[in-house]
Structures are given as structure tokens and as C-alpha cells.
Design an enzyme around this catalytic site. Structure first.
Site, short mmCIF file in Angstrom:
data_model
loop_
_atom_site.label_atom_id
_atom_site.label_comp_id
_atom_site.label_asym_id
_atom_site.label_seq_id
_atom_site.Cartn_x
_atom_site.Cartn_y
_atom_site.Cartn_z
N GLU A 20 0.88 -1.17 0.00
CA GLU A 20 0.00 0.00 0.00
C GLU A 20 0.91 1.21 0.00
O GLU A 20 1.63 1.46 0.97
CB GLU A 20 -0.92 -0.02 1.22
CG GLU A 20 -2.03 1.03 1.13
CD GLU A 20 -1.81 2.19 2.08
OE1 GLU A 20 -1.03 3.11 1.73
OE2 GLU A 20 -2.40 2.18 3.16
N CYS A 31 -2.70 8.09 4.40
CA CYS A 31 -2.49 7.83 2.98
C CYS A 31 -3.72 8.16 2.15
O CYS A 31 -3.59 8.49 0.96
CB CYS A 31 -2.08 6.38 2.78
SG CYS A 31 -3.26 5.19 3.43
#
Length: 480
Positions: free
Chosen positions: A241, A275
Site C-alpha cells: 500500500e 495515505c
């Protein structure tokens, strides 16, 4: 550190600084090359036994660890609170995800089914069987120390893969605390190991080794590319990720209060160090002022600080480098024509800690660094648009892949149309939702594989085909 089933000293030391106070809060052992090699060997040796361990027994170990995490909630949350200055209320999410991950994957692994394939000629039977991939190495980001660990720990344990967890040197304390809990319950040696590394070269030794079958991480795109390069010594699976530069599309028919709540809520929580945090907020000009007023009001109402007060919304940036970088983005944007509407500097009266006041910028353009970069800070950048002619191109212009995008509109056809066209791994329409059972992953440079949901198990498993001829006389002759 927690290596080969025991708590152990290391060849180095890491001093952990609370970014809210700038005081040292802990010194932890750090792994050198010899420690890394010892951990890799222990994981390699543990793999055959852990992979062969019945699912029911793996589940028991996971639930024993879960129970210890629950019993030590206050201590674990305090680790996160002090190592990154995270507001106390926000530490609950970190802790909760460890509990949820161990629970969810202990259940989900039992639901995973082998399956059969048809044979066109009818002469053979074919079974597809899930098996553990092998040793996993996980590199964790610092922004959610326990949540990031949880996303890797649960599926690896459930799948039967020994895992070496390398937390960030900024926030190793909570991961080490999990290692201590593993030691306390007597988890089989080598199944879980936790070590920070004294140098980046020692960390590279983990990915460069031919022992791991899986390299997984949460971090920046550049770090992801580096891990892939160093891991190319052997054929490995990757689950990553990575970075994102999330766009938000606010149309003239949107619920503006809802849009402002989501944008500012995600952007100011954890000091914007998320994020999936909204970076570029495109607002239709007819509602530009109304949305901007709402964003500014929420920025000014946000409470910045560090203690156990549940009303605090925004903590510090992780270190002085991060503060200087984020402050520089704001200053350059204003110098290039952006309008500073709120924040932009330290909160008044706060001279200690790496705090930046929640910030709102208007008149942001495509040429500004604050537009082009993933800010990873508490900055809402507002970009007006008049028509939808160029909106999709702008929204998708985030490099070569995207993680998350947001759409606010009451027009269902418009929402679904943009959801289909936005090149992001996740599109959130009129809200935001994350949980352990929902897939989390990006497209292209934003990552490969998924955290969370049953899909995360696939990153730690491989498929084997078992084909058997249907002529039973073959088996009779062998048995005879």
C-alpha cells in the site's frame, strides 16, 4: 526485540522522540546484520511446522494474542500516544485494528475453500488448493503504528506464514510491545518476530534475502520501488500500500456540510498523515465560497495539542523534517498566488512540538507543489472549477496510479459515472468508510495487493493444482 521466540537485545539502539514534546520517550534495541540473519533463519525454520499447523490451532494462538491485546489496551494505546504524539482518542483505532484483525482472519481462514475445475474431456479431476506462500517480511509506516502492524499480522498468521515485522524507527515502541505479548503467551518460535533496524542497509538485508517469499509494506511509492529492487534476488510476492494524492470532487448539488466534515475530518485527524487523506479539493465555482467558508470554520475550530483530552483533533507532524517540508509547501504556494485562508504556521502559543495549525489554501493551481505532491499534512487545498470538461483529467493526474478518490453529489448517475472513470483503487461517494472487512488497495504506483478483507489472505497464499486421472484401474494396479 522479539526474535526466535525470545525478547532480546540488539547490536544497536534507537532513541524514540515524542514529536509533541520533542522529548525522548524510549530507547529500544535495534537489529544489526547478525540479528537480521538470525531472524530470517528462525522464520525459515518455523515455516514447515507453522504451515502444517491445523487451522484450529492457529486460530487458538491468534485468539490468545487477541485476548492479551485487549487486556493491555491502555498500555498499547499509551505507546502510540507517546511515540508519535497522536491524540489519545485517535489511538483507539490503532489498538482496535489489532483486535479486529486477529478476530477477523481467525474466522476468515476457516471460510477459505479449495475449489474444483471442470475437465473438458472428462478424463481427469482437478482441485485447486490454497497453501501458505512462505516467510513474509513486513515493512511498516509510522503514521498508524499498530493499525499498520494489524493489517499484516492477522492474515500472515492465519495463512500459516511466519512473519518478520520491521516497524519504522520513528515508532517502534508499540510493535515491540506486541512482540512482548507474543513472548508472554509462548507463541511458537519464529512465527512472529519484531525488530527495528539500526541502519537502512540492515533493513535491505531483509528484502534482499532469498528466504522471504512475501515482501509486504505500507509506505511511499519510492520506498516501494526500492523494496522491489532489493527484493529481486529471488522470485517473491509483493503486497504494498503506497502513496496517494487523493482528489475530492465537490459538485454544486453536494451536501456541503457533509463534504466539509469528511474532508476536514480526514485531513486534520492524525495531522493529515493519512495515505487516503484528501489532497486536492475541486469545488464547483457556484458553491466555492459556501464550501470554503465551511472548511475555514472547521480549521479554526479544530483543537491542536497532546494529552488525553478526547476533544483534541490534531496532533503534531512526525518530526522537524516533516514540519519544515509541510510549512515549505504552504509558503511556496502562497508565494505563487495561493490564498492562505486559515493556519499556515504553528498554532499561537505552541513553541514546542512539531505542530502545524490546520490549514486551508484557496486559489491553488496545478503548477504548485502543494497540488502535485502528496502533502501528508493538515492542508486543505481548494481548486475551483466551472465546468466538468477538464475535471476528470485533473483528478486522474496524480502520477501513474491512485489510492483513493472522493465524490460529493446528489446525482447518482454522475456519481457512478465518475466512480467508473476515476483511476483509483477506492472511490468514496458522499462519505468515507474503512474497516477490517473492506478491501484497501491502490492502482498502479499506489500499490499492489490489498490490506484488509478476505483478499489480504491471497497475498500470503499460493494456489496448487492437484490433477487426478479418473481411470481407477491405475490406482488398483499400484495398490496391488
Amino acid at each position: 526485540m522479539y526474535i526466535d521466540g525470545a525478547l532480546t537485545d540488539g547490536q544497536g539502539r534507537i532513541d524514540v522522540i515524542n514529536p509533541a514534546t520533542e522529548d525522548s520517550v524510549a530507547t529500544v534495541a535495534a537489529a544489526g546484520f547478525a540479528d537480521v540473519e538470525r531472524a530470517l533463519a528462525a522464520a525459515r525454520d518455523a515455516f514447515p511446522g507453522w504451515a502444517a499447523t491445523p487451522i484450529a490451532e492457529r486460530q487458538r494462538w491468534m485468539r490468545r494474542l487477541r485476548d492479551e491485546v485487549i487486556a493491555n489496551e491502555d498500555d498499547l494505546r499509551a505507546c502510540v500516544h507517546h511515540e508519535m504524539g497522536k491524540p489519545w482518542a485517535q489511538t483507539e483505532e490503532d489498538w482496535d485494528r489489532v483486535v479486529a484483525s486477529l478476530d477477523f482472519y481467525a474466522e476468515e481462514i476457516a471460510r477459505l475453500q479449495d475449489f474444483s475445475l471442470p475437465d473438458r474431456a472428462g478424463t481427469h479431476s482437478h482441485r485447486m488448493v490454497w497453501e501458505p506462500a512462505g516467510v513474509a517480511v513486513a515493512f511498516l509506516a509510522w503514521n498508524f503504528p499498530l493499525l499498520n502492524l494489524a493489517f499484516k499480522l492477522g492474515p500472515a498468521m492465519a495463512a500459516g506464514c511466519p512473519i518478520i515485522i520491521r516497524p519504522s524507527n520513528e515508532t517502534p515502541i508499540s510493535a515491540y510491545a506486541i512482540g512482548e505479548l507474543c513472548a508472554g503467551i509462548g507463541l511458537p518460535r519464529g512465527v512472529v518476530q519484531v525488530l527495528a533496524t539500526e541502519t537502512y542497509a540492515a533493513a535491505d538485508a531483509l528484502s534482499a534475502s532469498t528466504i522471504p517469499a512475501v515482501l509486504t509494506m505500507i509506505g511511499s511509492t519510492e520506498t516501494g520501488k526500492h523494496v522491489i529492487r532489493t527484493g529481486a534476488t529471488s522470485i517473491k510476492k509483493y503486497a504494498m500500500e503506497l502513496g496517494g494524492n487523493a482528489p475530492v470532487l465537490v459538485f454544486d448539488d453536494a451536501d456541503l456540510d457533509l463534504a466539509a466534515d469528511v474532508v476536514c475530518g480526514v485531513k486534520f485527524s492524525n495531522a493529515g498523515q493519512i495515505c487516503v487523506s484528501p489532497n486536492r479539493v475541486y469545488v464547483q465555482r457556484s458553491v466555492l465560497q459556501a464550501f470554503t467558508d465551511r472548511a475555514v470554520a472547521r480549521a479554526r475550530a479544530a483543537r491542536v495539542g497532546f494529552d488525553r483530552d478526547d476533544d483534541i483533533t490534531t496532533g503534531p507532524l512526525i518530526n522537524a523534517r516533516a514540519f519544515d517540508r509541510i510549512k515549505g509547501l504552504v509558503d511556496r504556494a502562497v508565494a505563487e498566488g495561493a490564498t492562505l485562508l486559515a493556519g499556515g504556521d504553528r498554532p499561537q502559543g505552541m513553541n514546542r512540538g512539531h505542530f502545524l495549525a490546520p490549514t486551508v489554501l484557496g486559489d491553488v493551481t496545478e503548477t504548485m507543489d502543494v497540488y502535485r505532491d502528496e502533502t501528508f499534512g493538515p492542508i486543505v487545498s481548494i481548486i475551483p472549477f466551472d465546468t466538468e470538461d477538464d475535471l476528470l483529467r485533473q483528478a486522474n493526474d496524480c502520477g501513474q496510479g491512485g489510492l483513493t478518490a472522493y465524490v460529493f453529489t446528489r446525482d447518482l448517475a454522475r456519481a457512478e459515472g465518475y466512480a467508473a472513470a476515476l483511476r483509483y483503487g477506492e472511490v468514496q461517494i458522499n462519505g468515507v468508510k474503512y474497516d477490517i472487512d473492506l478491501p484497501h488497495g491502490g492502482i498502479g504506483y499506489a500499490g499492489v495487493g490489498h490490506d484488509c478483507s478476505y483478499l489480504a489472505l491471497h497475498d500470503y497464499l499460493v494456489l496448487k493444482r492437484i490433477t487426478r486421472a479418473r481411470d481407477t484401474t491405475l490406482f488398483e494396479s499400484v495398490n496391488a
